[in-house]
Design a protein around this motif. Sequence first.
Motif, PDB file in Angstrom:
ATOM      1  N   PRO A 148      13.932  42.974  -7.908  1.00 48.35           N
ATOM      2  CA  PRO A 148      13.969  43.737  -6.654  1.00 48.35           C
ATOM      3  C   PRO A 148      13.409  42.928  -5.502  1.00 48.35           C
ATOM      4  O   PRO A 148      12.649  41.982  -5.691  1.00 48.35           O
ATOM      5  N   GLN A 149      13.799  43.323  -4.296  1.00 46.88           N
ATOM      6  CA  GLN A 149      13.258  42.675  -3.102  1.00 46.88           C
ATOM      7  C   GLN A 149      11.777  43.005  -2.987  1.00 46.88           C
ATOM      8  O   GLN A 149      11.381  44.169  -3.073  1.00 46.88           O
ATOM      9  N   PRO A 150      10.899  41.984  -2.837  1.00 45.62           N
ATOM     10  CA  PRO A 150       9.463  42.270  -2.715  1.00 45.62           C
ATOM     11  C   PRO A 150       9.178  43.104  -1.469  1.00 45.62           C
ATOM     12  O   PRO A 150       9.890  43.000  -0.468  1.00 45.62           O
ATOM     13  N   PRO A 151       8.134  43.937  -1.529  1.00 46.83           N
ATOM     14  CA  PRO A 151       7.781  44.721  -0.345  1.00 46.83           C
ATOM     15  C   PRO A 151       7.277  43.833   0.777  1.00 46.83           C
ATOM     16  O   PRO A 151       6.822  42.711   0.549  1.00 46.83           O
ATOM     17  N   VAL A 152       7.386  44.333   1.991  1.00 50.26           N
ATOM     18  CA  VAL A 152       6.881  43.598   3.147  1.00 50.26           C
ATOM     19  C   VAL A 152       5.366  43.574   3.092  1.00 50.26           C
ATOM     20  O   VAL A 152       4.710  44.594   2.822  1.00 50.26           O
ATOM     21  N   ASP A 153       4.788  42.407   3.314  1.00 46.75           N
ATOM     22  CA  ASP A 153       3.334  42.244   3.274  1.00 46.75           C
ATOM     23  C   ASP A 153       2.721  42.848   4.535  1.00 46.75           C
ATOM     24  O   ASP A 153       2.986  42.375   5.637  1.00 46.75           O
ATOM     25  N   PRO A 154       1.874  43.864   4.399  1.00 46.15           N
ATOM     26  CA  PRO A 154       1.265  44.459   5.599  1.00 46.15           C
ATOM     27  C   PRO A 154       0.073  43.655   6.132  1.00 46.15           C
ATOM     28  O   PRO A 154      -0.467  43.984   7.175  1.00 46.15           O
ATOM     29  N   HIS A 155      -0.323  42.628   5.396  1.00 47.34           N
ATOM     30  CA  HIS A 155      -1.509  41.858   5.797  1.00 47.34           C
ATOM     31  C   HIS A 155      -1.142  40.382   5.911  1.00 47.34           C
ATOM     32  O   HIS A 155      -1.694  39.537   5.207  1.00 47.34           O
ATOM     33  N   ARG A 156      -0.220  40.055   6.797  1.00 43.07           N
ATOM     34  CA  ARG A 156       0.229  38.672   6.920  1.00 43.07           C
ATOM     35  C   ARG A 156      -0.867  37.733   7.413  1.00 43.07           C
ATOM     36  O   ARG A 156      -0.800  36.523   7.182  1.00 43.07           O
ATOM     37  N   TRP A 157      -1.867  38.272   8.059  1.00 42.83           N
ATOM     38  CA  TRP A 157      -2.970  37.447   8.554  1.00 42.83           C
ATOM     39  C   TRP A 157      -3.739  36.803   7.409  1.00 42.83           C
ATOM     40  O   TRP A 157      -4.453  35.814   7.628  1.00 42.83           O
ATOM     41  N   THR A 158      -3.609  37.360   6.188  1.00 39.45           N
ATOM     42  CA  THR A 158      -4.355  36.786   5.065  1.00 39.45           C
ATOM     43  C   THR A 158      -3.920  35.351   4.778  1.00 39.45           C
ATOM     44  O   THR A 158      -4.712  34.554   4.267  1.00 39.45           O
ATOM     45  N   GLY A 159      -2.668  35.016   5.100  1.00 39.81           N
ATOM     46  CA  GLY A 159      -2.198  33.660   4.864  1.00 39.81           C
ATOM     47  C   GLY A 159      -2.968  32.644   5.689  1.00 39.81           C
ATOM     48  O   GLY A 159      -3.362  31.584   5.178  1.00 39.81           O
ATOM     49  N   TRP A 160      -3.217  32.959   6.966  1.00 45.47           N
ATOM     50  CA  TRP A 160      -3.978  32.055   7.829  1.00 45.47           C
ATOM     51  C   TRP A 160      -5.429  31.968   7.384  1.00 45.47           C
ATOM     52  O   TRP A 160      -6.029  30.879   7.389  1.00 45.47           O
ATOM     53  N   LEU A 161      -5.995  33.106   6.973  1.00 47.96           N
ATOM     54  CA  LEU A 161      -7.380  33.102   6.505  1.00 47.96           C
ATOM     55  C   LEU A 161      -7.513  32.283   5.220  1.00 47.96           C
ATOM     56  O   LEU A 161      -8.467  31.514   5.048  1.00 47.96           O
ATOM     57  N   ALA A 162      -6.527  32.429   4.324  1.00 46.91           N
ATOM     58  CA  ALA A 162      -6.554  31.667   3.075  1.00 46.91           C
ATOM     59  C   ALA A 162      -6.385  30.175   3.343  1.00 46.91           C
ATOM     60  O   ALA A 162      -7.028  29.344   2.693  1.00 46.91           O
ATOM     61  N   ALA A 163      -5.522  29.827   4.287  1.00 46.90           N
ATOM     62  CA  ALA A 163      -5.342  28.414   4.642  1.00 46.90           C
ATOM     63  C   ALA A 163      -6.649  27.821   5.161  1.00 46.90           C
ATOM     64  O   ALA A 163      -7.037  26.702   4.795  1.00 46.90           O
ATOM     65  N   ALA A 164      -7.346  28.575   6.011  1.00 47.71           N
ATOM     66  CA  ALA A 164      -8.641  28.106   6.515  1.00 47.71           C
ATOM     67  C   ALA A 164      -9.634  27.947   5.369  1.00 47.71           C
ATOM     68  O   ALA A 164     -10.420  26.988   5.335  1.00 47.71           O
ATOM     69  N   GLY A 165      -9.582  28.865   4.402  1.00 48.37           N
ATOM     70  CA  GLY A 165     -10.459  28.763   3.249  1.00 48.37           C
ATOM     71  C   GLY A 165     -10.169  27.528   2.420  1.00 48.37           C
ATOM     72  O   GLY A 165     -11.094  26.851   1.944  1.00 48.37           O
ATOM     73  N   GLY A 166      -8.884  27.211   2.255  1.00 47.77           N
ATOM     74  CA  GLY A 166      -8.523  26.003   1.518  1.00 47.77           C
ATOM     75  C   GLY A 166      -9.022  24.747   2.196  1.00 47.77           C
ATOM     76  O   GLY A 166      -9.501  23.810   1.541  1.00 47.77           O
ATOM     77  N   VAL A 167      -8.923  24.708   3.524  1.00 47.56           N
ATOM     78  CA  VAL A 167      -9.438  23.557   4.277  1.00 47.56           C
ATOM     79  C   VAL A 167     -10.946  23.454   4.109  1.00 47.56           C
ATOM     80  O   VAL A 167     -11.508  22.363   3.916  1.00 47.56           O
ATOM     81  N   LEU A 168     -11.643  24.588   4.139  1.00 45.97           N
ATOM     82  CA  LEU A 168     -13.098  24.584   4.006  1.00 45.97           C
ATOM     83  C   LEU A 168     -13.536  24.087   2.631  1.00 45.97           C
ATOM     84  O   LEU A 168     -14.576  23.421   2.510  1.00 45.97           O
ATOM     85  N   VAL A 169     -12.769  24.418   1.589  1.00 52.07           N
ATOM     86  CA  VAL A 169     -13.112  23.935   0.248  1.00 52.07           C
ATOM     87  C   VAL A 169     -13.200  22.419   0.236  1.00 52.07           C
ATOM     88  O   VAL A 169     -14.185  21.820  -0.233  1.00 52.07           O
ATOM     89  N   TRP A 170     -12.171  21.768   0.788  1.00 51.28           N
ATOM     90  CA  TRP A 170     -12.143  20.303   0.754  1.00 51.28           C
ATOM     91  C   TRP A 170     -13.043  19.690   1.815  1.00 51.28           C
ATOM     92  O   TRP A 170     -13.535  18.572   1.644  1.00 51.28           O
ATOM     93  N   ALA A 171     -13.293  20.411   2.903  1.00 48.82           N
ATOM     94  CA  ALA A 171     -14.272  19.933   3.883  1.00 48.82           C
ATOM     95  C   ALA A 171     -15.659  19.918   3.256  1.00 48.82           C
ATOM     96  O   ALA A 171     -16.465  19.001   3.519  1.00 48.82           O
ATOM     97  N   PHE A 172     -15.964  20.907   2.424  1.00 47.18           N
ATOM     98  CA  PHE A 172     -17.248  20.930   1.731  1.00 47.18           C
ATOM     99  C   PHE A 172     -17.365  19.741   0.785  1.00 47.18           C
ATOM    100  O   PHE A 172     -18.424  19.097   0.706  1.00 47.18           O
TER     101      PHE A 172
END
Length: 227
Positions: free
Chosen positions: A192-216
């Motif tokens: 089936p077609q996946p539902p629309v993500d109501p929290h698209r901002w989580t992608g940007w927050l997760a990307a920032a988190g990934g950068v912080l992991v390697w910055a640490f």
Amino acid sequence: MKAGNDRRGYGWVARAFHWAVAALILAALGLGLYATSLPHDTAEEAARSFQVFSVHKTVGITVLLLAGLRILWALGEPRPGHLHPDRLVETLLATLVHWALYIGMVVMPLSGWLLHASAPGAFSRILWPFGQRLPGVPEDLALSEKFTAFHVTGWLVLAVLIALHVAGALKHALIDRDATLARMAGKTENLPQPPVDPHRWTGWLAAAGGVLVWAFVAGFAWLAPTP
């Protein structure tokens, strides 16, 4: 069999990149651990260690090249929708691990190449005809030790990220029993077609988190005292 992605799943190109890079990363980790465990007290033992490190470095460079191609391909492709967008924390953590893995598969082999290029004196060689040094990277022992500290710490972080990624896949397969593995197997026709993500901002927050992991990791390596 579709080459490109859609909202239901991944095309064969993305899947091929995924499994090829995964296999090579695991091979590089295993070779690196094996090489560091080898004795090097005699000339013969040192030569054996150098041979294994040469294969390790060559596999790492291959990972870097394939990871670059994979990222270029992913930039032009749609990302399949989250199967459970309502699970905010789970979706955020999974996306953070995904981003951190993407960054790791670039910065880890790159750091290995940099420590190789900056190491003075004799070293195990990358098995290719394009030279061993990098333009603008001086032969400097202190600099090489900083890259080494990043590389040694980074493989532990990468191993944890891989374990989390595998654990998530097993959860989807054994507990959720959803279509996650079917996506990676290319069996998306009847999904089936996946539902629309109501929290698209989580992608940007997760990307920032990934950068912080390697910055640490980078900050820890830079501040770590050199022997």
